[in-house]
Every structure is written in structure tokens, then in C-alpha cells.
Design a protein around this motif. Structure first.
Motif, PDB file in Angstrom:
ATOM      1  N   SER A   1      -4.512   0.677  -2.238  1.00  0.00           N
ATOM      2  CA  SER A   1      -4.128   2.091  -2.231  1.00  0.00           C
ATOM      3  C   SER A   1      -4.243   2.771  -3.582  1.00  0.00           C
ATOM      4  O   SER A   1      -4.066   3.993  -3.669  1.00  0.00           O
ATOM      5  CB  SER A   1      -2.690   2.237  -1.704  1.00  0.00           C
ATOM      6  OG  SER A   1      -1.770   1.574  -2.536  1.00  0.00           O
TER       7      SER A   1
ATOM      8  N   ALA B   1       1.367   3.656  -3.382  1.00  0.00           N
ATOM      9  CA  ALA B   1       0.857   5.026  -3.382  1.00  0.00           C
ATOM     10  C   ALA B   1       1.983   6.045  -3.530  1.00  0.00           C
ATOM     11  O   ALA B   1       1.848   7.053  -4.231  1.00  0.00           O
ATOM     12  CB  ALA B   1       0.079   5.284  -2.088  1.00  0.00           C
TER      13      ALA B   1
ATOM     14  N   THR C   1       0.829  -1.208   0.000  1.00  0.00           N
ATOM     15  CA  THR C   1       0.000   0.000   0.000  1.00  0.00           C
ATOM     16  C   THR C   1       0.863   1.257   0.000  1.00  0.00           C
ATOM     17  O   THR C   1       0.612   2.196  -0.758  1.00  0.00           O
ATOM     18  CB  THR C   1      -0.949   0.032   1.223  1.00  0.00           C
ATOM     19  OG1 THR C   1      -0.174   0.031   2.429  1.00  0.00           O
ATOM     20  CG2 THR C   1      -1.898  -1.138   1.227  1.00  0.00           C
ATOM     21  N   TRP C   2       1.901   1.269   0.845  1.00  0.00           N
ATOM     22  CA  TRP C   2       2.711   2.483   0.968  1.00  0.00           C
ATOM     23  C   TRP C   2       3.548   2.718  -0.287  1.00  0.00           C
ATOM     24  O   TRP C   2       3.525   3.810  -0.866  1.00  0.00           O
ATOM     25  CB  TRP C   2       3.621   2.399   2.196  1.00  0.00           C
ATOM     26  CG  TRP C   2       4.253   3.722   2.501  1.00  0.00           C
ATOM     27  CD1 TRP C   2       3.757   4.694   3.325  1.00  0.00           C
ATOM     28  CD2 TRP C   2       5.460   4.250   1.941  1.00  0.00           C
ATOM     29  NE1 TRP C   2       4.589   5.794   3.319  1.00  0.00           N
ATOM     30  CE2 TRP C   2       5.649   5.543   2.482  1.00  0.00           C
ATOM     31  CE3 TRP C   2       6.404   3.752   1.049  1.00  0.00           C
ATOM     32  CZ2 TRP C   2       6.743   6.345   2.151  1.00  0.00           C
ATOM     33  CZ3 TRP C   2       7.500   4.555   0.707  1.00  0.00           C
ATOM     34  CH2 TRP C   2       7.659   5.829   1.258  1.00  0.00           C
TER      35      TRP C   2
ATOM     36  N   GLN D   1      -1.688   9.977   5.392  1.00  0.00           N
ATOM     37  CA  GLN D   1      -2.363   9.797   4.101  1.00  0.00           C
ATOM     38  C   GLN D   1      -1.502  10.369   2.985  1.00  0.00           C
ATOM     39  O   GLN D   1      -0.850  11.399   3.146  1.00  0.00           O
ATOM     40  CB  GLN D   1      -3.719  10.496   4.131  1.00  0.00           C
ATOM     41  CG  GLN D   1      -4.506  10.401   2.840  1.00  0.00           C
ATOM     42  CD  GLN D   1      -5.862  11.052   2.949  1.00  0.00           C
ATOM     43  OE1 GLN D   1      -6.560  10.881   3.938  1.00  0.00           O
ATOM     44  NE2 GLN D   1      -6.231  11.816   1.935  1.00  0.00           N
ATOM     45  N   SER D   2      -1.524   9.674   1.838  1.00  0.00           N
ATOM     46  CA  SER D   2      -0.777  10.155   0.680  1.00  0.00           C
ATOM     47  C   SER D   2      -1.658  11.064  -0.169  1.00  0.00           C
ATOM     48  O   SER D   2      -2.885  11.057  -0.034  1.00  0.00           O
ATOM     49  CB  SER D   2      -0.327   8.961  -0.171  1.00  0.00           C
ATOM     50  OG  SER D   2      -1.426   8.423  -0.887  1.00  0.00           O
TER      51      SER D   2
ATOM     52  N   TYR E   1      -2.902   6.192  -0.229  1.00  0.00           N
ATOM     53  CA  TYR E   1      -2.482   5.414   0.938  1.00  0.00           C
ATOM     54  C   TYR E   1      -3.113   6.013   2.192  1.00  0.00           C
ATOM     55  O   TYR E   1      -3.155   7.236   2.354  1.00  0.00           O
ATOM     56  CB  TYR E   1      -0.963   5.430   1.074  1.00  0.00           C
ATOM     57  CG  TYR E   1      -0.483   5.019   2.451  1.00  0.00           C
ATOM     58  CD1 TYR E   1      -0.383   3.678   2.797  1.00  0.00           C
ATOM     59  CD2 TYR E   1      -0.135   5.980   3.400  1.00  0.00           C
ATOM     60  CE1 TYR E   1       0.052   3.304   4.071  1.00  0.00           C
ATOM     61  CE2 TYR E   1       0.304   5.615   4.664  1.00  0.00           C
ATOM     62  CZ  TYR E   1       0.389   4.277   4.999  1.00  0.00           C
ATOM     63  OH  TYR E   1       0.807   3.903   6.258  1.00  0.00           O
TER      64      TYR E   1
ATOM     65  N   ASN F   1      -9.082   2.486  -2.920  1.00  0.00           N
ATOM     66  CA  ASN F   1      -9.012   3.900  -2.534  1.00  0.00           C
ATOM     67  C   ASN F   1      -7.830   4.501  -3.293  1.00  0.00           C
ATOM     68  O   ASN F   1      -6.744   3.922  -3.270  1.00  0.00           O
ATOM     69  CB  ASN F   1      -8.777   4.066  -1.026  1.00  0.00           C
ATOM     70  CG  ASN F   1      -9.938   3.540  -0.212  1.00  0.00           C
ATOM     71  OD1 ASN F   1     -11.056   3.989  -0.360  1.00  0.00           O
ATOM     72  ND2 ASN F   1      -9.659   2.567   0.651  1.00  0.00           N
TER      73      ASN F   1
ATOM     74  N   GLN G   1      -5.238   0.913   6.371  1.00  0.00           N
ATOM     75  CA  GLN G   1      -6.249   0.536   5.385  1.00  0.00           C
ATOM     76  C   GLN G   1      -6.263  -0.955   5.056  1.00  0.00           C
ATOM     77  O   GLN G   1      -7.210  -1.439   4.442  1.00  0.00           O
ATOM     78  CB  GLN G   1      -6.094   1.345   4.095  1.00  0.00           C
ATOM     79  CG  GLN G   1      -4.871   1.025   3.265  1.00  0.00           C
ATOM     80  CD  GLN G   1      -4.657   2.006   2.129  1.00  0.00           C
ATOM     81  OE1 GLN G   1      -3.570   2.469   1.906  1.00  0.00           O
ATOM     82  NE2 GLN G   1      -5.706   2.351   1.397  1.00  0.00           N
ATOM     83  N   THR G   2      -5.244  -1.711   5.466  1.00  0.00           N
ATOM     84  CA  THR G   2      -5.268  -3.161   5.216  1.00  0.00           C
ATOM     85  C   THR G   2      -6.292  -3.863   6.107  1.00  0.00           C
ATOM     86  O   THR G   2      -6.863  -4.873   5.711  1.00  0.00           O
ATOM     87  CB  THR G   2      -3.886  -3.780   5.443  1.00  0.00           C
ATOM     88  OG1 THR G   2      -3.443  -3.483   6.780  1.00  0.00           O
ATOM     89  CG2 THR G   2      -2.877  -3.232   4.451  1.00  0.00           C
TER      90      THR G   2
ATOM     91  N   THR H   1       6.326   2.220   7.756  1.00  0.00           N
ATOM     92  CA  THR H   1       5.432   3.086   6.972  1.00  0.00           C
ATOM     93  C   THR H   1       4.971   4.283   7.793  1.00  0.00           C
ATOM     94  O   THR H   1       4.785   5.378   7.249  1.00  0.00           O
ATOM     95  CB  THR H   1       4.221   2.291   6.452  1.00  0.00           C
ATOM     96  OG1 THR H   1       3.576   1.609   7.543  1.00  0.00           O
ATOM     97  CG2 THR H   1       4.647   1.264   5.419  1.00  0.00           C
TER      98      THR H   1
END
Length: 424
Positions: free
Chosen positions: A282, A101, A97-98, A171-172, A289, A286, A293-294, A153
Motif C-alpha cells: 500500500s 496507508a 495495507t490498511w 481506496q485511500s 490502500y 501502489n 490488493q493483497t 477494513t
């Protein structure tokens, strides 16, 4: 092309065929069971009037939620078929995810996909080094990777995202969409057929409509990876050697298989698949990131793999089931979950009858009593609390694993320490 027959190939089937604890369900029987479950669901829909449990939008959402679970489960399958338990799937999802994103908002979504997969592979490589080379307990290593990924992260997010438009410490910035596709004509026809509310036919239309409506290109790749995994692991010499490392690494080594190499490859691929699941969260689910969120999907993916008896097809069904229950949170959750109480009661009654036929009378009585209690809950209420709706995916995970536990057969050497030359 068929590989040439060698002494190694002649002897290797003995590594492949280990006696399972129960008979494997054939495809015709499996399809019949799925059709029966869908017919029972259709009956429940007609009785309760909860049309949302099988409509196109519900199924489309369920597919989207099933993809990261299925990819995490596929990652676990690759690792465990080579004999390495991968509890670190949650951490590898987080890395996906990280990294996805981070690269996606700077260089585009497809670059984000690639970098996210690489991020997951790095987590898999670390797990392989710790477990295969240094023989650390697989569970301890996996838990450590989950903690490390979360901490890393959290540390990197403020450095990478703060100061950018839409970015913060948790958040990204937004990532550009990968795009979606809908099969023209077929999607509209299935949606219209689903809206008619006919028994069984409309429910099948809803299921199929969810597969051809507003589908991400990454979803298509994820679905293709299921038969792709089956073909590689069960129809190639590479897959046979990899699986031999999870069944009997000493015997595999005696036949010339480089066990360390195959374990490393399997765990790195495992991390890459989990990283792809994180990318899906991510970039597709959505477009950014977001810390946390996982939501435990790595663990649910592991449960789907176990439910599927370490087979890609069963894993896909398990991921679909968990994705469907998760989708109830988003679309008419209380009404749909209340209707599914009736479905659960009917399934428990059928299970009790099946147990009684097999002369397991104590288990049959217990199952029947539980079914009666679930039906009483359904009959005595009009809706269920929101907390029950939120907990439904996790409850279903526990129930499914409990019911399927007796027929499971994991790879024989799964999680066992191995040293090169230990059989000499």
C-alpha cells in the motif's frame, strides 16, 4: 559473544536436531542448480527470442512482487518454527495495507510503515491468544482472522478515507513515496550488458541489474530480514529456545523454557512481518490502500515457506520464483509465458531422466508424457490466452509444492495443542 554453557544449553541441541526426511542441499549444490536453471533459461531465450524473460525491468518488477510474498513467508516461518500454524497471514497482510496507508497519508510514509507493522502485530497477538492460550485449532483461528481482517477494513475504510481528496469507500488517498535508489554506474553497466543478448552473461546481468535499479528502501530492509531471521533463529540461544517450542515443547519446558512466552513472541513477530508486507503493497507497490490488493499473497507466502522447507534461504528462492511468475502479468505476459512453456518442457524431461536414474520408472514415464504434452502446446501455438497468464503464479505454486512435497520436514510439534505442565 558466546553465551555461557549451562545444563540447559548442553541438553538443548537434542531439541534442535531431528532427523529430516531427506538430505539437505548444500550451498555449492544449490548454487550449481540455480546456475543450471539460469543457463537453461538463457537457452530458451535464445531459441524463442523472448528477451523479456530475463531483462532488467522484468527482474526489477519480479523483485518488487516477491517482497510481500517473502515477508508473509518469513512471518509464517517465525510462527511455525515455534509450533503455531499461521494461516492468518493473508489477514495480517490486509491489516498492514490498511493501517499503513491510513497512517501514511496523514503523517508520512515512515509513520505508515510503523503503524502498518503494529497493525499486523495486533493480528498476530489475536492469533496467539486464541491458539496458545485457548488452544483453538490453528487453522480455524487463521481463517477467522482472514475473514475478520477483511470485514474490519471494509468497515473502517469508508469512515477513514471518504471525504479526503482521492479517498473513497474502497481506496485511500495517495501516500507519499518512501523513495527509491539506483546504484550509479553499476546499474547502467548491467543494463547495457543485458541488452547485448549474450548467452548466460546477459541473463546474469539482467538478474543483478534488477537488484540495483529503482529499488525501494523497504525492499532493502525486507532483503536484510532474510539473513537476519536465519542468524537469530539458528545462531542465538533465543532462536534455539524458540525452535525447541516447535519441535518438542514438553522437553523445552522441562529445561526451563517458557513455552507460552516464546510462542507469543513468535506469532506477534509473524504478524509484524506480514504487516510489513502489507505496508509494502500500500505504500511502495501502489501508493494507496485498495480493497483486495493483497490478492492471496499471504497464502502464496505460506506456500513459499513450505517450498523452502521452513528455512529462510529456501523461502527467499520460493518467493523470488513466485514473484517472477507474477511479474509476467505486467510485462509481455503472453509472449513470455509462451516461451516458458518450452522451459517447462525441458525441465520436465530433465526430471524424467533424473527419476529414471533413481529407478522410479512409473513416475519417470508420467513426467515424460507431461513434458511431451507441454512441448506440443508450445510447438502448436504462438501465444497463450490471457487467462493462462493470469493463472500462472497459482499454477506454479501448486506444481512447485507438489514436486517438493517428498523432501519437506516441518517442525515436529507444528500445529499441535500444548498446555503448560502437560508433560508432568
Amino acid at each position: 559473544m558466546t553465551a555461557p554453557t549451562t545444563a540447559t544449553d548442553v541438553n538443548q541441541p537434542s531439541l534442535e536436531h531431528a532427523p529430516p526426511t531427506g538430505r539437505r542441499m548444500s550451498w555449492p549444490v544449490l548454487l550449481l542448480v540455480i546456475a543450471g536453471a539460469l543457463a537453461l533459461t538463457s537457452i530458451v531465450r535464445l531459441i524463442t527470442g523472448a528477451d523479456g524473460i530475463t531483462n532488467v525491468s522484468q527482474m526489477s518488477t519480479a523483485l518488487q512482487l516477491a517482497v510481500p510474498i517473502g515477508l508473509a513467508g518469513l512471518g509464517g516461518l517465525w510462527a511455525e518454527r515455534a509450533g503455531v500454524v499461521n494461516i492468518g497471514l493473508e489477514g495480517m497482510l490486509i491489516l498492514g495495507t490498511w493501517f499503513g496507508a491510513w497512517a501514511g497519508f496523514q503523517w508520512g510514509p515512515w509513520t505508515g510503515v510503523l503503524v502498518g507493522v503494529i497493525g499486523g502485530c495486533l493480528g498476530g497477538l489475536l492469533h496467539a491468544i486464541v491458539t496458545v492460550t485457548f488452544n483453538v485449532n490453528h487453522i480455524v483461528s487463521g481463517v477467522a482472522i482472514n475473514i475478520l481482517a477483511l470485514g474490519a477494513t471494509r468497515y473502517l475504510a469508508p469512515l477513514a478515507f471518504e471525504g479526503h481528496q482521492g479517498g473513497s469507500a474502497k481506496q485511500s488517498p495517495a501516500v507519499e513515496s518512501l523513495g527509491h535508489f539506483t546504484v550509479p554506474g553499476l546499474s547502467d553497466w548491467l543494463t547495457d550488458l543485458n541488452a547485448k543478448g549474450w548467452f548466460f552473461v546477459s541473463d546474469i546481468a539482467g538478474l543483478l541489474g534488477g537488484l540495483v535499479t529503482n529499488v525501494s528502501w523497504l525492499t532493502l530492509i525486507a532483503v536484510a530480514l532474510v539473513p537476519g531471521t536465519w542468524w537469530i533463529l539458528w545462531r542465538t540461544s533465543f532462536g534455539l529456545r524458540l525452535r525447541s517450542c516447535g519441535e518438542n515443547p514438553v522437553a523445552a519446558e522441562s529445561l526451563g523454557v517458557n513455552v507460552y512466552k516464546y510462542k507469543y513472541l513468535a506469532v506477534i513477530i509473524s504478524g509484524g512481518l506480514a504487516g510489513l508486507g502489507g505496508v509494502f503493497l500500500s505504500i511502495v507497490a501502489n501508493p494507496f490502500y485498495l480493497e483486495g490488493q493483497t490478492s492471496g499473497r499471504g497464502y502464496i507466502g505460506l506456500a513459499a515457506m513450505i517450498f523452502g522447507n521452513w528455512m529462510p534461504g529456501g523461502l527467499a528462492i520460493g518467493a523470488g520464483l513466485f514473484g517472477y511468475t507474477d511479474s509476467l502479468n505486467l510485462r509481455g505476459g503472453s509472449t513470455n509465458v509462451h516461451a516458458l512453456l518450452l522451459l517447462g518442457a525441458l525441465l520436465l524431461v530433465i526430471g524424467a531422466i533424473w527419476l529414471a536414474v533413481r529407478k522410479k520408472y512409473v513416475q519417470a514415464v508420467i513426467t515424460l508424457v507431461v513434458g511431451a504434452l507441454v512441448f506440443a502446446w508450445y510447438a502448436g501455438t504462438n501465444e497463450v490466452p490471457s487467462q493462462v497468464v493470469a493463472a500462472t503464479p497459482y499454477v506454479v505454486t501448486l506444481v512447485v509444492l507438489a514436486l517438493s512435497a517428498q523432501r519437506l520436514r516441518m517442525p515436529k510439534a507444528d500445529g499441535m495443542p500444548y498446555r503448560k505442565g502437560q508433560g508432568k
